[in-house]
Design an enzyme around this catalytic site. Structure first.
Site, PDB file in Angstrom:
ATOM      1  CE  LYS A 281      -4.121   1.791   2.363  1.00 36.52           C
ATOM      2  NZ  LYS A 281      -5.213   1.441   3.504  1.00 36.52           N
TER       3      LYS A 281
ATOM      4  CD  GLU B 297     -19.545  -0.507   8.184  1.00 40.86           C
ATOM      5  OE1 GLU B 297     -18.552   0.118   7.750  1.00 40.86           O
ATOM      6  OE2 GLU B 297     -19.735  -1.633   7.655  1.00 40.86           O
TER       7      GLU B 297
ATOM      8  NE  ARG C 122     -20.796  -1.351   5.053  1.00 40.13           N
ATOM      9  CZ  ARG C 122     -20.203  -2.090   4.033  1.00 40.13           C
ATOM     10  NH1 ARG C 122     -20.195  -1.746   2.901  1.00 40.13           N
ATOM     11  NH2 ARG C 122     -19.259  -2.989   4.453  1.00 40.13           N
TER      12      ARG C 122
END
Length: 583
Positions: A247, A332, A360
């Site tokens: 990353k 979530e 969500r």
């Protein structure tokens, strides 16, 4: 001087004419373009820098858009856009706004979905693969999902269902050992073992689910990627291609601080220093300070986040209270039901959420917290009019939360109210409480002496017009009141509702009937299902007229926040004009 390789690439078909040396040079040309644009407009830095080679290899081997590449979240799709006919949006600053931050079918036939939330790509690809088989065609279906996104429950469901297919599905797992922040969850031990054993570990989640599997250590090495994708192209069954990438590769600040550079505001490309510095206290700091006080007083407070600690400065809380802090990953649903379990056993959970992600977990909010009347606290940010991206739109939270029975929803207008509301929420036991953080930096306005969560605050007592301003709309109401006074001689009443799930303070509203012609609600939320509708229903049988100013019930794609605020009549000029028309 040699012509840049990118000048020869106007679509994926041009990649197939290049050799490995050219492809490596192409990657070297793309990274500075990404950094330059991101330094000026901001965006997802680390995710995009990490998949440059992966994207080049995908488009070299496969035949997009005949073969379908589905990017999970799609916050890493910038190189994909560059290679599929949209490079001018990176090479020419005048065209920086030509493309959005996520995939959008309106932009290109190489995009299939508006995607801005995580863990969806495999499920989407499952459906695409079945539809392909029904048509009798044979194109490759390739979802690309990050290791962080695997913590979302939908990813598990989709992997399990993918294993039942009997046709082509190539699931690319981009493993950069990071979510938005660090990964959390038991599956990451298994991924680490796979990396350490070059994919040979017997602890293999994907094989356990019934999927074929291939590991690629050189996730930023173009020859390794070309070989892997060539091997699996046109495969006749589902397979996971697990690829180890870095990353933020190619930009030292992003490599050194992967979490901080997941998304970044505009910055100096030489130093990585943000162009705008903000060292003022935030509303999240106010919350954390109060939680510290609660813990010091032996309250069983537990803080929860679903992979977004940076937005609430939760790493500071975690350092002080490591046994009171839980990052559940990009999950979530887990964060809310986990909070329900904590609350049922006497703990006082505080779940930190972003409104666009909280949706969500709607069933958990309703079924696990609402029905069971459990006193969990949800502190959430992002409830505001946002521009340019329907996947991260912040105008649906009040309509969603205020219509769950038993859910108390509070909208503080300042830091003092926020602290008092949090104290109240952590003491009450009647049910769940959601607190919407105000916009901007925390102010120092004192708390009124008679504070009551269930009592509207009359900021100014006037006549003729009453302005009910939800949370961050209070400064707008004050400005509009000044204009009405100066232009029309109207001394408008200004009210801070504080609680917006129900009109529990009907005494304040009833008093308005005596000397007010018009009641105006101002909210940064969808009017459909919002606070204004509740107020209009209350005054419906009376002689008082109402005007609800807020967002339309729609997905906003390209408008800026300023454009939307003007359209929704939530600026001083537009709100004042709308009121004057009714007087």
């Amino acid at each position: 001087m040699d012509t840049p390789v990118l000048d020869r690439v106007n679509g994926p078909e041009d990649l197939k004419k290049l050799d490995v040396v050219d492809l490596r040079e192409l990657a070297a040309e793309i990274r500075p373009l990404l950094i330059t644009k991101l330094s000026q407009v901001g965006g997802h830095v680390g995710p995009n820098l990490g998949v440059v080679e992966l994207t080049i290899a995908l488009h070299t081997v496969f035949n997009s858009p005949v073969d379908h590449i589905v990017w999970d979240v799609s916050h890493q799709s910038y190189t994909h856009k560059i290679l599929t006919g949209r490079k001018q949006a990176w090479t020419d600053p005048e065209h920086y706004d030509d493309v959005g931050p996520f995939t959008d079918p309106a932009e290109s036939p190489h995009n299939y979905f508006n995607i801005g939330h995580t863990s969806t790509s495999i499920a989407l690809a499952d459906g695409m693969a079945v539809a392909r088989d029904l048509r009798g065609s044979h194109e490759n279906i390739i979802p690309v999902i990050g290791d962080g996104a695997l913590s979302g429950g939908l990813a598990y469901e989709a992997l399990s269902n993918a294993a039942t297919l009997h046709s082509n599905l190539i699931i690319v797992v981009n493993d950069n050992e990071m979510s938005i922040a660090e990964d959390h969850g038991g599956l990451y031990k298994g991924l680490a073992e796979l990396r350490e054993t070059n994919g040979q570990s017997r602890n293999n989640l994907f094989k356990a689910l019934g999927l074929d599997y291939k590991y690629v250590e050189g996730g930023n090495d173009i020859p390794s990627l070309l070989a892997a994708f060539t091997e699996v192209k046109d495969i006749d069954h589902p397979i996971v291609v697990h690829i180890h990438t870095k990353k933020g590769l190619g930009f030292a600040p992003a490599e050194a601080n992967e979490e901080g550079w997941h998304w970044h505001a505009p910055f100096n490309p030489e130093t990585g220093v943000a162009l705008k510095q903000n060292d003022k206290p935030t509303y999240a700091d106010v919350v954390l300070d109060e939680l510290d006080s609660q813990i010091a007083n032996n309250q069983p407070v537990v803080a929860i986040t679903a992979a977004i600690p940076g937005g609430f400065h939760l790493k500071k809380f975690a350092a002080k209270h490591p046994d009171r802090y839980f990052d559940v990953g990009i999950a979530e649903q887990q964060s809310i039901t986990f909070a329900a379990g904590l609350a049922e056993q006497g703990a006082r959970p505080v779940a930190f959420e972003n409104t666009t992600f909280l949706q969500r977990a709607y069933d958990q909010l309703s079924h696990d917290l609402g029905i069971n009347k459990l006193p969990a606290v949800i502190v959430y940010a992002g409830g505001r009019v946002t521009g340019g991206d329907p996947t991260h739109q912040g105008t649906f939270d009040l309509a969603m939360l205020t219509n769950i029975p038993g859910m108390t929803v509070l909208t503080p207008a300042n830091a003092a109210e926020l602290r008092a509301m949090l104290q109240w929420a952590l003491q009450q036991t009647a049910g769940p409480v959601a607190i919407r953080l105000p916009r901007g930096n925390a102010d120092a306005e004192p708390l009124d002496a008679d504070f009551d969560v269930n009592q509207m605050r009359v900021v100014n007592a006037g006549s003729q017009v009453a302005l009910l301003a939800v949370g961050s709309m209070l400064p707008l109401a004050v400005e509009v009141a000044h204009r009405l006074q100066d232009k029309d001689g109207v001394n408008a009443t200004i009210i801070d509702p504080r609680r917006v799930d129900a009109l529990v303070d009907q005494n304040t509203l009833a008093k308005l009937q005596a000397d007010h012609k018009l009641v105006v609600t101002l909210e940064e939320d969808s009017l459909a299902g919002g606070f204004g509708e509740k107020v209009s229903r209350y005054f419906g049988p009376t002689a008082v007229r109402t005007l609800n100013l807020g967002a339309k019930r729609r997905f906003d794609h390209e408008q800026t926040r300023d454009e939307l605020m003007t359209e929704y009549q939530l600026t001083p000029d537009t709100a004042t004009t709308a009121i004057e028309k009714l007087l």
